[in-house]
Design a protein around this motif. Structure first.
Motif, short mmCIF file in Angstrom:
data_model
loop_
_atom_site.label_atom_id
_atom_site.label_comp_id
_atom_site.label_asym_id
_atom_site.label_seq_id
_atom_site.Cartn_x
_atom_site.Cartn_y
_atom_site.Cartn_z
N SER A 109 -109.84 -99.19 -59.75
CA SER A 109 -109.36 -99.83 -60.98
C SER A 109 -108.07 -100.61 -60.75
N ALA A 147 -112.86 -93.54 -62.72
CA ALA A 147 -112.04 -94.74 -62.51
C ALA A 147 -110.77 -94.34 -61.79
N PHE A 150 -106.76 -95.19 -62.44
CA PHE A 150 -106.92 -96.06 -63.60
C PHE A 150 -105.59 -96.36 -64.29
N TYR A 154 -103.94 -99.88 -64.75
CA TYR A 154 -103.71 -100.43 -66.09
C TYR A 154 -102.28 -100.95 -66.23
N ALA A 161 -108.14 -103.58 -65.02
CA ALA A 161 -108.50 -102.16 -65.14
C ALA A 161 -109.60 -101.99 -66.18
N SER A 164 -112.96 -103.21 -64.97
CA SER A 164 -113.64 -102.27 -64.07
C SER A 164 -114.46 -101.25 -64.87
#
Length: 529
Positions: A109, A147, A150, A154, A161, A164
């Motif tokens: 991610s 993920a 993540f 993000y 992110a 994904s």
């Protein structure tokens, strides 16, 4: 149980937990743990990394011979490799070979990992996620998409992110698991991002947290509050680096402190402590004494005013009833103790006819303070304190008298191991007992000699074993003349009890603790008559 209140528990003890330093599960242990987790009521059991090693693949084959009540077995793997067709990817093939109902795959991610670790393009990474999810779905699998990184991804690029996750959804993923892989997020961040993902996607959302900032459990709870319905973690929280989210605490918190439920049978919560101990045993780890809910100290009370409060209203100093998670309340004895602590011990011993303001209680406190000034501690030596009480109340009797002992340690060559031997003379009810014991060390040899000497007169002694032995140096500035404290934990297979001895001589301190341990067992037997 309403569907909206259900949180699914995904246990990764056998995979993520096994990545902890010093932890290895044998093939047999993996089966034992899986069966226990199923009986406890978790929803998913991650058996291992399908493409990682033969032992994990052997588990997937072996577990098929077991009948599980309700848990689903999940095989763990990654998305296909970059620029490789999913049908030709060895890792994906291993997931199918594992032949589990559930496949959990992780994908990237965070752009940092895409470009610097995978060494591929952002678009190819998205295709890897989508292709792998779709292929596994086409082969009849329930697909859980982890993920990875993540939250870090993000923070770096929210758009990528989220893209994904969109790729996993297009591929048919059944659950999107947001991973705080580095364990660096704070609970408020977890809540905000989980809320956003929940609102954006029409797919179940899960959470996978690590404990590098000591927030793994708090982060998981905040994610559930934001709408996550799937929590991944490890029983007792061990794992790579600082560990994983501790499922023991998550399960207890969800069931006792929220309107959520997460076990197939909520009554199983009462087996939480035994589950924790079982997993530690299979992983060859010591139980964490201070573990929330299940540790020996979780409901241990030391200060006199606390003990008095608990006696009057238990929840005045306990956030949940100990028995709700299979634990017990313990009253500790120390320099902070007051009459309330002593009264609790008297009640435990069946001595209910003594008033807390009586001379006997004052004398017990006086003697305890004197002993502690000499280096004795009774927090982990409950049996020694009960022996002290009996001596003050003049209810103590000697089951045997020591006439003498001798301990020898011999090394018969440079590469030969040390040999320890103890000879012991006792007077038991007017009869003389003379025995010799050999052991791994001088204390073990002395213990063996004592047991051999007594078991003819007291057969129950043959079941008593040393469970733990701890030594503390009380005044190190005295060097080799320092006073030594020895704490011994003994067990007869059903009960365990602690005893303490103090002396400038470690063997004499050990002997004192050994005698208290044996006499305590004999007093227990007399009380049962």
């Amino acid at each position: 149980m309403s569907a909206e209140n259900k949180v699914f528990i995904y246990d990764t003890t056998l995979r993520d937990g096994a990545q902890a330093e010093g932890v290895t599960f044998s093939p047999v242990a993996k089966i034992h743990v899986a069966k226990m987790l199923d009986s406890f009521g978790v929803d998913y059991i991650e058996g291992g990394f399908a493409a990682s090693n033969p032992k994990d693949m052997a588990f997937f084959k072996a577990i098929k011979n077991e009948t599980l009540k309700q848990a689903k077995i999940a095989a763990f793997g990654s998305t296909r490799r970059a620029n490789v067709k999913v049908e030709e990817d060895k890792g994906t093939a291993a997931l199918l070979e594992a032949d589990t109902d559930v496949c959990t795959i992780f994908g990237k991610s965070w752009l940092l990992h895409v470009t610097e670790v995978l060494k591929t393009t952002p678009e190819e990474n998205l295709a890897m996620i989508e292709d792998t999810c779709r292929y596994l779905k086409e082969n009849g699998k329930e697909v859980i998409y982890d993920a990875e990184h993540f939250f870090d991804g993000y923070k770096d690029s929210p758009d990528y992110a989220l893209r994904s996750l969109e790729a996993a959804v297009r591929g048919g993923a059944d659950c999107l698991v947001l991973c705080d892989t580095n364990g660096g997020c704070m609970p408020n961040e977890i809540f905000e991002v989980t809320t956003l993902v929940r609102d954006r996607f029409g797919v179940a959302v899960g959470i996978h947290t690590h404990n590098d900032s000591e927030t793994a459990v708090a982060n998981a709870m905040e994610s559930v509050r934001a709408g996550a319905v799937h929590v991944q973690g490890v029983i007792n929280g061990f794992g790579e680096r600082c560990g994983n989210c501790n499922l023991v605490s998550v399960v207890a918190n969800l069931n006792l402190k929220t309107d959520k439920t997460c076990l197939a049978d909520p009554a199983q919560l009462k087996s939480l402590k035994s589950v924790s101990q079982f997993v530690n045993e299979q992983a060859n780890l010591r139980d964490n004494q201070r573990a929330a809910f299940v540790g020996e100290s979780a409901f241990a009370h030391k200060a006199g005013m606390h003990v008095d409060g608990v006696r009057k209203v238990s929840h005045s100093f306990e956030h949940v009833p100990p028995e709700s998670v299979g634990n017990d309340r313990r009253i500790l004895i120390s320099e902070l103790s007051g009459a309330s602590n002593v009264m609790e011990k008297l009640i435990e011993m069946g001595l209910n006819n003594i008033d807390r303001k009586s001379p006997e209680v004052r004398e017990i406190l006086k003697m305890m303070e004197k002993q502690e000034r000499g280096g004795y501690v009774y927090e982990s030596a409950d049996a020694s304190f009960k022996m002290l009480i009996k001596k003050v109340l003049k209810e103590h009797k000697s089951f045997f008298e020591l006439e003498g002992f001798r301990v020898m340690v011999e090394k018969r060559g440079k590469n030969a191991p040390c040999v320890s031997e103890a000879t012991l003379k006792l007077n038991v009810n007017g009869k003389r007992a003379f025995t010799v014991g050999e052991g791994d060390g001088p204390v073990d040899a002395l213990n063996m000699a004592l047991r051999h000497a007594l078991q003819e007169f007291y057969p129950s002694i043959r079941h008593v074993q040393l469970a733990d032995y701890r030594v503390s140096i009380l005044d190190p500035e005295e060097a080799t003349a320092a006073k030594t404290r020895v704490v011994i934990e003994s067990s007869d297979g059903e009960n365990t009890w602690g005893t303490v001895g103090v002396s400038e001589n470690i063997i004499e301190a050990s002997w004192e603790a050994l005698v208290d341990g044996v006499e305590y067992k004999l007093f227990l037997n007399e009380d049962k008559k």
